[in-house]
Design a protein around this motif. Structure first.
Motif, PDB file in Angstrom:
ATOM      1  N   HIS A 124     -22.176  53.548   6.576  1.00  0.00           N
ATOM      2  CA  HIS A 124     -21.333  54.368   7.548  1.00  0.00           C
ATOM      3  C   HIS A 124     -20.957  53.298   8.457  1.00  0.00           C
ATOM      4  O   HIS A 124     -21.359  52.302   9.031  1.00  0.00           O
ATOM      5  N   LEU A 125     -19.390  53.264   8.059  1.00  0.00           N
ATOM      6  CA  LEU A 125     -18.570  52.199   8.650  1.00  0.00           C
ATOM      7  C   LEU A 125     -17.520  52.691   9.675  1.00  0.00           C
ATOM      8  O   LEU A 125     -16.716  52.272  10.148  1.00  0.00           O
ATOM      9  N   SER A 126     -17.809  53.838  10.299  1.00  0.00           N
ATOM     10  CA  SER A 126     -16.780  54.522  11.318  1.00  0.00           C
ATOM     11  C   SER A 126     -16.934  53.517  12.576  1.00  0.00           C
ATOM     12  O   SER A 126     -17.711  52.733  12.740  1.00  0.00           O
ATOM     13  N   LEU A 127     -16.022  53.773  13.523  1.00  0.00           N
ATOM     14  CA  LEU A 127     -15.883  52.694  14.715  1.00  0.00           C
ATOM     15  C   LEU A 127     -17.010  52.935  15.436  1.00  0.00           C
ATOM     16  O   LEU A 127     -17.713  53.962  15.751  1.00  0.00           O
ATOM     17  N   PRO A 128     -17.933  51.589  15.937  1.00  0.00           N
ATOM     18  CA  PRO A 128     -19.065  51.911  16.612  1.00  0.00           C
ATOM     19  C   PRO A 128     -18.842  52.425  17.819  1.00  0.00           C
ATOM     20  O   PRO A 128     -17.621  52.726  18.565  1.00  0.00           O
ATOM     21  N   HIS A 129     -19.665  53.320  18.692  1.00  0.00           N
ATOM     22  CA  HIS A 129     -19.906  54.044  19.674  1.00  0.00           C
ATOM     23  C   HIS A 129     -21.044  54.032  20.308  1.00  0.00           C
ATOM     24  O   HIS A 129     -22.288  54.320  19.683  1.00  0.00           O
ATOM     25  N   ILE A 130     -21.171  53.858  21.728  1.00  0.00           N
ATOM     26  CA  ILE A 130     -22.329  53.834  22.258  1.00  0.00           C
ATOM     27  C   ILE A 130     -22.097  55.027  23.438  1.00  0.00           C
ATOM     28  O   ILE A 130     -21.119  54.954  24.095  1.00  0.00           O
TER      29      ILE A 130
END
Length: 140
Positions: A124-130
């Motif tokens: 899973h390489l989608s853009l990181p999101h917190i």
């Protein structure tokens, strides 16, 4: 028919028709849109040594929040166009804004994020999101 008024003309017909209700939003705010559609759509290596820069707390950067909101609003409108809507959205909205955001000299240039996040699935390489604290964004 002198002095008569045509009450059955186009203006009267238009006035008699109820206005169409605006389509409902698919996402309630740009943060949900990012998590549900935009972030997973961009599979990029970001961080140290990458040509792309990203911050998982993108919503704390005013430019990023504004651009993602613009992309979300365009998506909400263009998703209703069954012919060229999504293509138009990619070409004219998503890609230009995301190019600016992920550019090495973009708004995340001085961000300290190093490109590593905990992931349960390595593919899973989608853009990181917190997820942000929502009280920071009362309008969303």
């Amino acid at each position: 028919m002198t002095g008569s008024v045509d009450v059955d003309g186009p203006a009267a017909a238009a006035a008699a028709e109820p206005e169409d209700a605006a389509p409902q939003l698919y996402y309630p705010n740009p943060i949900a849109f990012f998590a549900g559609t935009l972030g997973p759509s961009y599979v990029r290596d970001v961080g140290n040594g990458s040509e792309f820069i990203w911050c998982p707390e993108w919503h704390k950067h005013p430019e990023a929040l504004s651009r993602i909101e613009a992309v979300w609003r365009a998506w909400e409108y263009l998703r209703m166009d069954g012919s060229l809507g999504i293509s138009t959205w990619w070409i004219n909205h998503a890609d230009p804004h995301m190019r600016m955001l992920m550019a090495p000299n973009g708004c995340f240039k001085k961000c300290v994020y190093n490109g590593h996040t905990e992931r349960t699935k390595p593919e899973h390489l989608s853009l990181p999101h917190i997820e942000p604290e929502m009280d920071l964004y009362p309008d969303y």
